[in-house]
Design an enzyme around this catalytic site. Structure first.
Site, short mmCIF file in Angstrom:
data_model
loop_
_atom_site.label_atom_id
_atom_site.label_comp_id
_atom_site.label_asym_id
_atom_site.label_seq_id
_atom_site.Cartn_x
_atom_site.Cartn_y
_atom_site.Cartn_z
N ARG A 9 -5.18 5.72 -16.43
CA ARG A 9 -5.86 6.15 -15.19
C ARG A 9 -4.82 6.47 -14.15
O ARG A 9 -5.24 7.52 -13.19
CB ARG A 9 -6.36 4.80 -14.57
CG ARG A 9 -7.41 4.25 -15.48
CD ARG A 9 -7.94 3.16 -14.73
NE ARG A 9 -8.58 3.47 -13.29
CZ ARG A 9 -9.22 2.45 -12.31
NH1 ARG A 9 -9.33 1.37 -12.92
NH2 ARG A 9 -9.34 2.84 -11.31
N ASP A 66 2.11 -1.44 -5.10
CA ASP A 66 1.77 -0.64 -6.43
C ASP A 66 3.30 -0.43 -7.28
O ASP A 66 3.32 -0.28 -8.51
CB ASP A 66 1.40 0.80 -6.35
CG ASP A 66 -0.08 0.37 -5.83
OD1 ASP A 66 -0.38 1.73 -5.31
OD2 ASP A 66 -0.62 -0.32 -5.84
N CYS A 82 -11.75 -6.16 -8.90
CA CYS A 82 -10.97 -5.63 -10.11
C CYS A 82 -10.06 -6.94 -10.48
O CYS A 82 -10.05 -7.90 -9.80
CB CYS A 82 -10.42 -4.28 -10.10
SG CYS A 82 -9.29 -4.49 -8.86
N ARG A 88 -11.08 -7.29 -3.69
CA ARG A 88 -11.27 -5.72 -3.06
C ARG A 88 -12.44 -5.66 -2.38
O ARG A 88 -13.33 -4.89 -2.28
CB ARG A 88 -11.31 -4.93 -4.27
CG ARG A 88 -10.37 -4.87 -5.32
CD ARG A 88 -8.87 -4.56 -4.73
NE ARG A 88 -8.68 -3.41 -4.48
CZ ARG A 88 -8.10 -2.28 -5.24
NH1 ARG A 88 -8.03 -2.80 -6.45
NH2 ARG A 88 -8.00 -1.21 -5.08
N LYS A 120 -1.89 10.57 -7.51
CA LYS A 120 -3.32 9.92 -7.83
C LYS A 120 -3.69 9.55 -6.43
O LYS A 120 -4.99 9.95 -6.17
CB LYS A 120 -3.27 8.81 -8.99
CG LYS A 120 -4.59 8.02 -8.88
CD LYS A 120 -4.58 6.83 -9.87
CE LYS A 120 -4.05 5.61 -9.36
NZ LYS A 120 -5.18 4.90 -8.71
N ASN A 121 -3.27 8.58 -5.93
CA ASN A 121 -3.87 8.13 -4.50
C ASN A 121 -3.93 9.01 -3.28
O ASN A 121 -4.63 8.78 -2.42
CB ASN A 121 -3.01 6.99 -4.09
CG ASN A 121 -3.22 5.80 -5.23
OD1 ASN A 121 -4.26 6.03 -5.92
ND2 ASN A 121 -2.42 4.85 -5.33
C1 EPZ Z 1 -5.24 1.70 -2.08
O1 EPZ Z 1 -6.28 0.91 -2.39
C2 EPZ Z 1 -4.59 2.35 -3.48
N1 EPZ Z 1 -5.85 2.97 -4.15
C3 EPZ Z 1 -4.05 1.21 -4.26
O2 EPZ Z 1 -3.37 1.57 -5.48
C4 EPZ Z 1 -3.02 0.42 -3.35
O3 EPZ Z 1 -2.54 -0.59 -4.18
C5 EPZ Z 1 -3.71 0.11 -2.21
O4 EPZ Z 1 -4.21 1.06 -1.26
C6 EPZ Z 1 -2.60 -0.56 -1.19
O5 EPZ Z 1 -1.71 0.33 -0.80
C7 EPZ Z 1 -6.25 4.31 -4.03
O6 EPZ Z 1 -5.43 4.79 -2.94
C8 EPZ Z 1 -6.83 4.71 -4.69
P1 EPZ Z 1 -6.32 -1.45 0.79
P2 EPZ Z 1 -7.38 0.16 -1.23
O7 EPZ Z 1 -7.82 -1.15 1.34
O8 EPZ Z 1 -7.57 1.39 -0.14
C9 EPZ Z 1 -8.15 -5.94 1.47
C10 EPZ Z 1 -2.97 1.85 -7.76
O9 EPZ Z 1 -2.34 0.98 -8.61
N2 EPZ Z 1 -9.27 -5.19 1.97
O10 EPZ Z 1 -5.43 -0.94 1.55
O11 EPZ Z 1 -8.44 -0.37 -2.06
C11 EPZ Z 1 -8.06 -5.50 0.05
O12 EPZ Z 1 -8.64 -6.46 -0.73
C12 EPZ Z 1 -4.09 1.12 -6.73
O13 EPZ Z 1 -2.76 3.01 -7.68
C13 EPZ Z 1 -10.31 -6.00 2.58
O14 EPZ Z 1 -10.11 -7.09 2.54
O15 EPZ Z 1 -6.38 -0.80 -0.75
C14 EPZ Z 1 -6.41 -5.47 -0.30
O16 EPZ Z 1 -6.22 -7.05 -0.51
C15 EPZ Z 1 -4.07 -0.18 -6.85
N3 EPZ Z 1 -11.36 -5.53 3.27
C16 EPZ Z 1 -5.64 -5.30 1.04
O17 EPZ Z 1 -6.87 -5.30 1.87
C17 EPZ Z 1 -11.53 -3.91 3.24
O18 EPZ Z 1 -12.35 -3.53 3.70
C18 EPZ Z 1 -5.29 -3.75 1.03
O19 EPZ Z 1 -6.31 -2.98 0.39
C19 EPZ Z 1 -10.44 -3.44 2.62
C20 EPZ Z 1 -9.48 -3.66 1.82
#
Ligand code: EPZ
Length: 423
Positions: free
Chosen positions: A402, A310, A122, A127, A28-29
């Site tokens: 999802r 995850d 969420c 996020r 998915k990701n």
């Molecule tokens: C991706 O989300 C995945 N989703 C998530 O999977 C996964 O948990 C996550 O990466 C971490 O591996 C998809 O790929 C669609 P991040 P993403 O940006 O890109 C903070 C699932 O269950 N952050 O690496 O949103 C954020 O709040 C989902 O399949 C900022 O503060 O993750 C989080 O605490 C859930 N500012 C941390 O960084 C930003 O600009 C990691 O987020 C971006 C992120």
């Protein structure tokens, strides 16, 4: 998308051991950013091993709103975007799936313009997307907030050196896709190293992109002017695979989890080995031989190549029946223990202390009505239900659908007593 809306509960009768082969779907990701990246070219694109998931449907609707035409044939997706007819991502779609935000990069690359509603938080955290926006601005984009919409313009994208304060997956993807056309060279330092980033880079390179270093902390991108169509097969979903491995280990049995790239799961395999679960890496999968008895271990989620956040919820559910005490520490998201209260309703012994959950193994869980709060919490509740005495009724299954394709059918085929039910 397969599942009728009224079947919004999953019932699991626990106690069966699992036997047989279960096949993992495409990731998915990986497929979500790859669908977004198909906007980079006016030529037709074919993507294979695309899972049938709600999130994939929503991402297809989002690029459809920009002018893409999409056809699905089984697990193959045909996308063609000869021209972009709109640069506005509808709020109702973005609010359904925050990953829509990764359409910003390719749209800016293709048209220099994008209007997208700022995705909310969420269940697992607020996020924010500040690092996405910082990276795009470094490439020359101007970002304005207008009535909840991000209005982004980039008359010209120029290569830049971008350091990410945190190796955000989404920010790395958005920046990589915008930088794919930016004039000159872009360096993304402290980039995310997840396997899904490598798959996205491979997809863009197959279209004519020049991306080097994906999978390491420094990604170098040379901008190119145009991209051609491509056929691409998505990598297997390492999180679905890990969820199935843990379900087999927890219930006991003999399960071959097929379509797995073992080195995408090293942290989980190391923790399973430490807990005494027997498994064997075979050609295109991993076989688990478990008697359902294993030691509790400690785990701390980290960005890749650390233990994936995850898999934190499924692993915590696995620990509820381990021998001894395990400490689970979540370092990536600020609110990702909502499955704990639900597991405690099933008799688990868990205490939250700050960013850690202390899990004291118990001999057995008992089935109960529980609610899934996000897709990985849903997988954790299915795992707990498979091992519990009696029936577990899981609500909130739209979260599960999802991210887990045909999960009821797949688990039934290896001996689980699991079915859908309407309210
Ligand atoms: C991706 O989300 C995945 N989703 C998530 O999977 C996964 O948990 C996550 O990466 C971490 O591996 C998809 O790929 C669609 P991040 P993403 O940006 O890109 C903070 C699932 O269950 N952050 O690496 O949103 C954020 O709040 C989902 O399949 C900022 O503060 O993750 C989080 O605490 C859930 N500012 C941390 O960084 C930003 O600009 C990691 O987020 C971006 C992120």
């Amino acid at each position: 998308m397969g599942v009728p809306k009224h079947l919004n509960k999953i019932i699991v009768a626990g106690g069966n051991t699992l036997e047989g082969k279960i096949t993992v779907s495409g990731a998915k990701n990986a497929v979500l950013p790859i669908i977004a990246a198909s906007l980079l070219t006016p030529e037709p694109v074919r993507i294979d091993d695309v899972p049938e998931l709600l999130d994939v449907d929503v991402m297809c609707q989002v690029i459809g709103a920009f002018g893409a035409s999409i056809r699905r044939e089984g697990s193959q997706l045909y996308i063609s975007t000869p021209e972009i007819t709109s640069v506005e991502a509808p709020h109702d779609l973005v609010s359904k799936m925050r990953a829509s935000i990764v359409t910003m990069g390719p749209l800016l690359a293709r048209t220099g313009r994008v209007r997208i509603s700022h995705p909310g938080g969420c269940a697992i955290g607020s996020r924010p997307i500040n690092w996405h926006l910082k990276g795009l601005e470094a490439l020359g984009a101007e970002v304005h907030m207008d009535h909840g919409y991000l209005d982004v313009k980039a008359s010209a994208l120029k290569g830049a050196r971008i350091y990410l304060d945190f190796p955000s997956v989404g920010a790395t993807e958005n920046i990589m896709m915008a930088a794919a056309v930016a004039e000159g060279t872009t360096l993304i330092e402290n980039a995310a190293q997840e396997p899904e980033i490598i798959d996205l880079a491979n997809f863009i390179n197959q279209m004519g992109g020049k991306i080097r270093g994906a999978g390491t902390s420094v990604i170098r991108i040379e901008g190119v002017k145009e991209f051609s169509g491509v056929n691409h097969t998505v990598i297997p979903d390492r999180i679905e695979a890990g969820s199935f491995l843990l379900m087999a280990a927890a219930t006991g049995g003999d399960v071959f989890v097929q379509n797995v790239i073992a080195n995408h799961l090293q942290p989980l395999l190391a923790k399973m080995e430490e807990s005494g679960v027997h498994f064997r890496e075979e050609d295109d999968g991993i076989r688990v031989l478990s008697d359902g008895i294993y030691q509790a271990v400690d785990v701390k989620t980290q960005v890749h190549p650390g233990f994936p956040t995850d898999l934190q919820a499924p692993f915590l559910a696995f620990l509820t029946r381990g021998k001894g005490t395990g400490v689970v520490t979540e370092t990536v998201f600020e609110n990702r223990f909502m499955h704990v209260d639900e597991l405690k309703r099933m008799g688990a012994d868990i205490k939250i202390e700050g960013r850690s959950a202390i899990v004291q193994g118990v001999p057995r869980l008992t089935g109960a009505p529980v609610t899934a709060t996000d897709l990985r919490a849903g997988a954790a509740l299915i795992l707990a239900g498979l091992t519990a005495e009696g029936e577990t009724e899981i609500s909130g299954v739209h979260h599960i659908d999802r991210g887990y394709e045909f999960i009821v059918e797949k688990l039934s085929r290896i001996g689980a007593e699991i079915r859908r039910k309407s309210d």
